[in-house]
Design a protein around this motif. Structure first.
Motif, short mmCIF file in Angstrom:
data_model
loop_
_atom_site.label_atom_id
_atom_site.label_comp_id
_atom_site.label_asym_id
_atom_site.label_seq_id
_atom_site.Cartn_x
_atom_site.Cartn_y
_atom_site.Cartn_z
N ARG A 58 -4.61 9.57 -14.10
CA ARG A 58 -3.94 9.81 -12.82
C ARG A 58 -2.50 10.28 -13.00
O ARG A 58 -2.02 11.11 -12.26
CB ARG A 58 -3.94 8.53 -11.98
CG ARG A 58 -5.32 8.06 -11.60
CD ARG A 58 -5.22 6.83 -10.74
NE ARG A 58 -4.41 7.09 -9.57
CZ ARG A 58 -3.86 6.14 -8.83
NH1 ARG A 58 -4.02 4.89 -9.15
NH2 ARG A 58 -3.15 6.45 -7.76
N SER A 59 -1.80 9.67 -13.98
CA SER A 59 -0.37 9.96 -14.07
C SER A 59 0.08 10.29 -15.47
O SER A 59 1.28 10.27 -15.75
CB SER A 59 0.41 8.74 -13.57
OG SER A 59 0.09 7.61 -14.36
N GLY A 60 -0.84 10.59 -16.37
CA GLY A 60 -0.45 10.92 -17.72
C GLY A 60 -0.01 9.73 -18.54
O GLY A 60 0.48 9.87 -19.64
N THR A 84 9.02 5.83 -7.80
CA THR A 84 9.80 5.73 -6.57
C THR A 84 8.86 5.80 -5.37
O THR A 84 7.93 6.60 -5.35
CB THR A 84 10.82 6.87 -6.49
OG1 THR A 84 11.68 6.80 -7.63
CG2 THR A 84 11.66 6.78 -5.23
N PRO A 85 9.05 4.96 -4.35
CA PRO A 85 8.18 5.01 -3.16
C PRO A 85 8.22 6.38 -2.50
O PRO A 85 9.25 7.07 -2.54
CB PRO A 85 8.78 3.93 -2.24
CG PRO A 85 9.51 3.01 -3.16
CD PRO A 85 10.04 3.87 -4.27
N TRP A 96 2.01 4.09 0.71
CA TRP A 96 1.48 4.76 -0.48
C TRP A 96 0.22 5.58 -0.20
O TRP A 96 -0.49 5.98 -1.14
CB TRP A 96 1.15 3.70 -1.54
CG TRP A 96 2.37 2.99 -2.06
CD1 TRP A 96 2.84 1.79 -1.65
CD2 TRP A 96 3.25 3.47 -3.08
NE1 TRP A 96 3.99 1.47 -2.35
CE2 TRP A 96 4.26 2.48 -3.23
CE3 TRP A 96 3.30 4.61 -3.88
CZ2 TRP A 96 5.29 2.61 -4.15
CZ3 TRP A 96 4.33 4.75 -4.79
CH2 TRP A 96 5.31 3.76 -4.92
N LYS A 97 -0.07 5.87 1.06
CA LYS A 97 -1.32 6.57 1.38
C LYS A 97 -1.40 7.95 0.75
O LYS A 97 -2.50 8.45 0.47
CB LYS A 97 -1.48 6.66 2.89
CG LYS A 97 -0.39 7.45 3.59
CD LYS A 97 -0.60 7.43 5.10
CE LYS A 97 0.51 8.20 5.82
NZ LYS A 97 0.32 8.17 7.29
N SER A 98 -0.27 8.58 0.50
CA SER A 98 -0.29 9.92 -0.09
C SER A 98 -0.73 9.90 -1.54
O SER A 98 -1.07 10.95 -2.11
CB SER A 98 1.10 10.56 0.00
OG SER A 98 2.06 9.78 -0.70
N THR A 99 -0.75 8.75 -2.19
CA THR A 99 -1.14 8.66 -3.59
C THR A 99 -2.63 8.41 -3.77
O THR A 99 -3.13 8.46 -4.90
CB THR A 99 -0.37 7.53 -4.30
OG1 THR A 99 -0.75 6.27 -3.73
CG2 THR A 99 1.13 7.72 -4.14
N ASP A 138 -5.75 1.42 -6.38
CA ASP A 138 -6.73 2.29 -5.74
C ASP A 138 -8.14 1.69 -5.82
O ASP A 138 -9.11 2.39 -5.62
CB ASP A 138 -6.72 3.67 -6.39
CG ASP A 138 -7.03 3.58 -7.88
OD1 ASP A 138 -7.28 4.65 -8.46
OD2 ASP A 138 -6.99 2.46 -8.44
N SER A 139 -8.26 0.42 -6.15
CA SER A 139 -9.56 -0.21 -6.22
C SER A 139 -9.94 -0.76 -4.87
O SER A 139 -9.14 -0.83 -3.95
CB SER A 139 -9.56 -1.32 -7.28
OG SER A 139 -8.55 -2.25 -6.97
#
Length: 521
Positions: A292-294, A358-359, A440-443, A479-480
Motif C-alpha cells: 500500500r505504501s512502499g 499526516t492526516p 481517513w476515508k480517502s485512504t 482497512d480490515s
C-alpha cells in the motif's frame, strides 16, 4: 487499627485529602497504609465510568470521597461517622466528647452520635453564618428532614423534624431542640456555600493543590501535572500543564530522552523488555503495508515487539541495576519505556522511526506550518528518541485500574465541522471510530470499505504471559473488517479488551465501549 486524625481546612480538604487531587494519587496514598485504612469501597457506573462520578468510601474511617468522572479529581469530602476519626479545626476538635458537654440527656445523645454539637460549631469554632437550607424528608411525610448549615468551603448537616422547622425562624431557633443539636455529617468542598457549590460541584476549575498552604510548610516539590494531551497526527503531541497553563511538544522521532526529562521530569520507572511474541503479526502487517505504501512507515523488523509493561506488576525501576544489566544484554539498542505513572502515560524511547502519516485534513499544509513543526532539531539516526506514547484512561473496573493517573486526550484534527464536536477520552469508541473513518476515508480502496466495521484483536491482560499493551499492534489493520467482542473474565476487573487501529493510533477498548488506552505512534 490506628485512628484517622486530620485537620479540616475549608475550601482545601481534610488532611492529605486535598480537593483537586487525582483519584490515582488518593488511592495510592490510602493503599500504602493498610493499617490505617483497612477497607476501601469503590463505586462507579458500569455503563458510563468516565462520565459519571466515582465514589470512594472508607467505612472503617467514616469517610466518603467523591470524584468527577472525566478528570477524576476529588470534589467532595464527607465525614459520616465521627466515632471512627478525629477531626480538628484550628487545633480544636470539631466533635467533643460527651463528658465535656455535661451530663444531660442531650449529652448522652451526643455521646451516642459522636458528631459536632451545633453550639460548638456556631459559637466556638466557625461563628455565625447566614440561614441554612432545609431539605424535607424524601417521602414527603412528617418525618426528619435535614438542615444544612453552610460556611465557605464546609457545611454541617443537622437532623430536623418537619414539625420543628419554620422558614420564619432564624438558624438558632430552628436548631434549638435537643434532637437537632448534633450534626450527622460534615462536607468539605470548594465554594462560598453548599447551595452555590452544588451547582458546579463536578465542573468547577479547582485551584492548584500546589497553592494550598499545607504545602508551603514543607520543601516538597510538587510537579506540574499534564492535564490534556492534544493529538495532532503525524506523531505530534501537545501536552498542556495543568497549573502553569503552559504546554510542551512531543514529536515522535525527534524528541530525545533529555528533552523528556527537562519538560516532564525523570520518569517514575524505566522498563526494558524485548518481546518477539507478536512477530507473526508483524510479518503479515509489513508485507501488506508495503503493497500500500512502499513500507515507508514500517522499516524495522521489531516494530511490533515493543511492549508497554507499565501495567504489569513486575515492571523494573531504573534503580535496579542488576535487572537493567540483564535486560541490556537482550536489548543492546537501549530501547525502553519511560513510565510516568503520576502523569498517566508511558513513552517508548528507541532509535528513530518514521512517524505515522499526516492526516488528510492537514495534507494541504506545508511541513513547516504543521502543528508542532520545527520544535526540535533533526537528530542522528543512532540516537534514542521518543517513538511511541501510550495514554492511559484509568477506567474504573478495568484490569489496569489505578496503575496510572487518568490521562485526558483530544484528537485535534477531528471535529472541524460546523458542529465542532470534540473527540476526546470521554468519547465512546463507536462515535470515535465513525469520526476517524470520516477523516481517513480517502485512504480506503472504496467508499464501501470505509464503512465496513473494524476488525479487532483481543488482548487478555489477566494472563501472566499475555502481551502487555496495544504498543505491539501497530499499523496495517485500519482497512480490515469484521469485529471481535470483548469478554469479562473473573472478578479481577475487565481483563479482556479489544484493540482497534487507525493510522498513527491504536485504541484498547473495554466491553462497555470506552477507551482504556490509546497508543500514538
Amino acid at each position: 487499627m490506628s485512628l484517622f486524625s486530620a485537620a479540616l481546612h475549608p475550601n482545601v480538604g481534610l488532611g492529605f485529602l486535598l480537593l483537586g487531587a487525582s483519584l490515582h494519587d488518593i488511592l495510592t496514598r490510602i493503599k500504602a497504609e493498610p493499617q490505617r485504612f483497612p477497607k476501601i469501597e469503590l463505586a462507579y457506573s458500569d455503563v458510563a465510568p468516565v462520565t459519571e462520578p466515582v465514589i470512594v468510601t472508607l467505612p472503617a474511617n467514616g469517610i466518603r470521597l467523591r470524584f468527577d468522572g472525566p478528570h477524576q479529581r476529588l470534589r467532595l469530602v464527607e465525614i459520616l461517622d465521627f466515632s471512627k476519626n478525629r477531626v480538628t479545626y484550628q487545633d480544636k476538635d470539631i466533635a467533643k466528647a460527651a463528658s465535656a458537654q455535661g451530663n444531660s440527656a442531650s449529652s448522652r445523645a451526643s455521646e451516642a452520635a459522636g458528631g459536632p454539637a451545633f453550639k460548638n460549631v456556631y459559637h466556638r469554632l466557625f461563628g455565625p453564618t447566614y440561614a441554612g437550607e432545609y431539605i424535607p424528608p424524601p417521602d414527603g411525610t412528617d418525618g426528619i428532614g435535614t438542615y444544612i448549615l453552610s460556611y465557605p468551603g464546609v457545611a454541617f448537616s443537622f437532623p430536623l423534624p418537619v414539625s420543628a422547622y419554620s422558614p420564619s425562624k432564624d438558624v438558632v431557633a430552628n436548631l434549638s431542640s435537643s434532637a437537632s443539636q448534633i450534626a450527622t455529617s460534615v462536607a468539605v468542598f470548594s465554594g462560598k456555600s453548599w447551595a452555590h457549590a452544588r451547582e458546579t460541584l463536578w465542573t468547577e476549575d479547582l485551584p492548584s493543590i500546589k497553592s494550598a498552604f499545607l504545602f508551603n510548610k514543607s520543601k516538597e516539590v510538587v510537579p506540574d501535572e499534564i492535564s490534556l494531551v492534544k493529538i495532532h497526527g503525524g506523531g505530534r503531541l501537545q501536552l498542556f500543564k495543568k497549573w502553569s497553563k503552559e504546554f510542551t511538544w512531543i514529536n515522535l522521532g525527534e524528541t530525545t530522552p533529555q528533552d523528556l526529562v527537562i519538560e516532564l521530569g525523570p520518569p517514575d520507572a524505566i522498563y526494558r523488555k524485548n518481546d518477539q511474541r507478536m512477530y507473526i503479526h508483524k510479518t503479515r502487517t509489513a508485507s501488506h503495508s508495503r503493497s500500500r505504501s512502499g513500507g515507508a512507515d514500517y522499516k524495522r523488523p521489531d516494530d511490533l515487539t515493543d511492549t508497554d509493561q507499565s501495567s504489569a506488576p513486575t515492571g523494573s525501576d531504573d534503580s535496579d541495576d542488576e535487572a537493567v544489566e540483564d535486560e541490556v544484554v537482550d536489548n543492546p539498542s537501549g530501547e525502553c519505556f519511560y513510565n510516568y505513572f503520576y502523569q498517566g502515560f508511558d513513552i517508548l524511547v528507541s532509535l528513530p522511526q518514521q512517524p505515522s502519516r499526516t492526516p488528510p485534513s492537514q495534507a494541504h499544509l506545508p511541513s513547516d506550518q504543521l502543528p508542532g513543526a520545527n520544535c526540535y532539531k533533526t537528530v542522528r539516526p543512532d540516537r534514542l528518541v521518543a517513538s511511541k506514547v501510550v495514554l492511559h484512561a484509568n477506567v474504573p473496573g478495568s484490569y489496569p485500574f489505578n496503575r496510572h493517573r487518568r490521562s485526558r486526550w483530544e484528537i485535534s484534527y477531528l471535529g472541524k465541522s460546523a458542529s465542532d464536536v470534540v473527540t476526546n477520552s470521554e468519547t465512546p469508541f463507536n462515535k470515535l471510530e465513525e469520526r476517524l473513518r470520516g477523516e481517513w476515508k480517502s485512504t480506503y480502496p472504496s467508499a464501501e470499505d470505509a464503512t465496513k466495521p473494524q476488525r479487532g484483536m483481543v488482548l487478555n491482560r489477566g494472563w501472566g504471559d499475555s502481551p502487555g499493551s496495544s504498543c505491539e499492534f501497530l499499523g496495517g489493520w485500519e482497512d480490515s473488517s469484521g469485529g471481535i467482542a470483548a469478554k469479562k473474565l473473573g472478578n479481577t476487573g475487565e481483563s479482556t479488551t479489544t484493540l482497534y487501529g487507525f493510522p498513527g493510533l491504536v485504541f484498547e477498548v473495554l466491553k462497555n465501549g470506552y477507551v482504556s488506552s490509546v497508543t500514538v505512534f
